[in-house]
Motif scaffolding. Structure first.
Motif, PDB file in Angstrom:
ATOM      1  N   SER A 340      77.886   8.218 -64.809  1.00 48.16           N
ATOM      2  CA  SER A 340      77.583   7.252 -63.216  1.00 48.16           C
ATOM      3  C   SER A 340      75.601   7.279 -63.449  1.00 48.16           C
ATOM      4  CB  SER A 340      77.611   9.222 -61.918  1.00 48.16           C
ATOM      5  OG  SER A 340      77.312   8.974 -60.749  1.00 48.16           O
ATOM      6  N   ALA A 341      75.249   7.842 -63.931  1.00 53.24           N
ATOM      7  CA  ALA A 341      73.781   7.179 -63.910  1.00 53.24           C
ATOM      8  C   ALA A 341      73.461   6.210 -64.484  1.00 53.24           C
ATOM      9  CB  ALA A 341      72.903   8.737 -63.399  1.00 53.24           C
ATOM     10  N   SER A 342      73.756   5.442 -64.818  1.00 55.84           N
ATOM     11  CA  SER A 342      74.272   4.051 -65.755  1.00 55.84           C
ATOM     12  C   SER A 342      74.455   2.980 -64.678  1.00 55.84           C
ATOM     13  CB  SER A 342      73.890   4.572 -66.937  1.00 55.84           C
ATOM     14  OG  SER A 342      76.115   4.497 -66.338  1.00 55.84           O
ATOM     15  N   LYS A 343      75.615   3.171 -64.066  1.00 57.71           N
ATOM     16  CA  LYS A 343      75.938   2.981 -63.373  1.00 57.71           C
ATOM     17  C   LYS A 343      75.236   2.165 -61.540  1.00 57.71           C
ATOM     18  CE  LYS A 343      81.166   3.442 -64.303  1.00 57.71           C
ATOM     19  NZ  LYS A 343      81.703   4.042 -63.842  1.00 57.71           N
ATOM     20  N   THR A 344      74.388   3.213 -61.081  1.00 56.53           N
ATOM     21  CA  THR A 344      73.630   3.012 -59.914  1.00 56.53           C
ATOM     22  C   THR A 344      72.443   3.641 -59.892  1.00 56.53           C
ATOM     23  OG1 THR A 344      73.816   6.071 -59.898  1.00 56.53           O
ATOM     24  CG2 THR A 344      75.806   4.657 -58.845  1.00 56.53           C
TER      25      THR A 344
END
Length: 440
Positions: A340-344
């Motif tokens: 999730s952090a890599s996408k956002t």
């Protein structure tokens, strides 16, 4: 180019020559229509070689090796004797169709015979399997199916026995059961507390532990009939006479509603269920401690039994955990947050399952990431020692735990930490234990 088919059954090795395929061409749909007609299929495919297995054990050994893509000497000899001879320095003018790409690549590498495994070959194999009992005169209807059933059972037993000594599976199942029990106990205890607090809310306020609260409520029972002879037992459970007196006084002047005998029986049965689950959870934890001290004593000494077992369970085994880099081990259990952090494009998580370690819990907020990083490095070393060492001791785990404790004190209290040569001291300690216990 000629096409031969290597067909393996429970009865033995078979070699078929697909001499009529050139007339049809490499049309898969035409081959599908061909295999349903026995006469046409026999005109296109004929058997040129058959070597039966001498025993059921031989069939099992050949099946086991071929499933792993290994070329056995028996199969190599069978191919050399039945395939056309190839002159030295010239390429073969034929291909051998095989069902599995692994065994095909092995045959090509060891014998220089080109192999194929495509849709056309698989359709031809389907036809061979459908009419196989017509190619061998002595084979009766149903013999092949019965032999295949026996081989299937033997092969299944071999695969199960291959994993007998992999005791980390017991750890994986135990920690999964322990987590499930914790959820059940927490939910059931909450229901008991809310249910009984309608009658007598004072034990909930005095006792915070779910297990003790269930034992207290079971002893108290009906608040209007609390005899004085139960007070010593109540004090023994709580370990405090003042708390026992407080609950006794509250039972004499209750606030809540009365419980009928039927309702009291139901509630007490539910309480007994919570107590039984808690007792079983204690035994399961003791079993997990024994298994972890046998499998990964250094990891258990470093991060604790539960956290170490969760790490092993998450990656599927101690060998897989030993292959993880420290940074990878640090974020195990936080894969969803990392994705999730890599996408956002937010900050990535710095810790996962290792966050539940006591070292990370003792650290302040600004030092948790640094302590988790240091602990992950030591865990990686401890896992490799546990996985590849022949003598299982917790000497390395104790020394590494001391190093992490000194690192934590340095971050929190700014205490200078002396350098500890873990390898030398741990090896000396291990050798002392081996000599003292007489381990060979």
């Amino acid at each position: 180019m000629e096409l031969y088919l290597l067909f393996e059954t429970v009865s033995g090795f078979s070699l078929f020559h697909a001499h009529g395929i050139n007339k049809i061409g490499e049309d898969v749909e035409a081959v599908r229509n061909l295999i349903h007609d026995l006469e046409r299929f026999r005109n296109a495919v004929k058997m040129v070689g058959f070597q039966p297995f001498p025993s059921a054990y031989s069939a099992l050994v050949q099946c086991k090796k071929m499933s792993k893509g290994m070329l056995t000497e028996e199969l190599k000899t069978f191919l050399v004797l039945n395939l056309p001879t190839v002159k030295e320095g010239k390429k073969p003018k034929f291909n051998v169709g095989v069902a599995g790409p692994k065994i095909g690549s092995q045959i090509s590498e060891m014998t220089k015979i080109p192999c194929l495994s495509n849709d056309l070959v698989l359709e031809l194999f389907r036809g061979v399997w459908l009419h196989f009992n017509k190619f061998i005169m002595d084979l009766k209807q149903g013999d092949l199916e019965r032999a295949l059933l026996g081989l299937r059972r033997s092969y299944g037993h071999v695969n199960v026995e291959f994993d007998v000594n992999k005791v980390e599976n017991m750890v994986i199942q135990a920690i999964s059961s322990l987590d499930a029990l914790d959820e059940d106990i927490a939910y059931s205890s909450t229901r008991v507390r809310k249910w009984y607090s309608c009658c007598l809310p004072e034990p909930v306020k005095v006792v915070n532990d779910n297990y003790l609260n269930a034992k207290v409520e079971k002893i108290v029972g009906n608040k209007e009939q609390l005899p004085n002879d139960k007070m010593p037992g109540l004090a023994d459970i709580l370990g405090d006479e003042d708390k026992a007196k407080e609950i006794g006084e509250a039972a004499k002047a209750p606030i809540g509603e009365d419980l009928s005998p039927m309702n009291l029986i139901i509630v007490q049965k539910f309480m007994q269920r919570v107590l039984d689950l808690s007792a079983y959870r204690k035994k399961l934890y003791e079993y997990l401690v024994i298994k972890m001290n046998y499998i990964a004593p250094n990891l258990a000494s470093l991060v604790g039994v539960v956290v170490g077992a969760r790490l092993i369970s998450h990656v599927g085994g101690l060998a897989n955990l030993a292959k993880c880099r420290p940074k990878q081990l640090q974020i195990l259990g936080a894969e969803k947050e990392l994705s999730s952090a890599s996408k956002t494009r937010e900050k990535t998580p710095k810790r996962g399952l290792i966050f539940r370690s006591s070292f990370v819990a003792q650290a302040s907020t600004q030092n948790k990431d640094r302590v988790a990083s240091s602990l992950a490095c030591k865990c990686s070393l401890a896992c490799r020692v546990d996985c590849f060492s022949e003598k299982k001791t917790n000497a390395f785990g104790e020394k590494l735990r001391r190093q992490v404790k000194q690192r934590l004190d340095f971050y929190e209290k700014r205490l200078a930490s002396g350098k500890i040569d873990v390898t030398v001291t741990a090896i000396d300690s291990t050798m002392e234990k081996i000599e003292r216990c007489g381990i060979n």
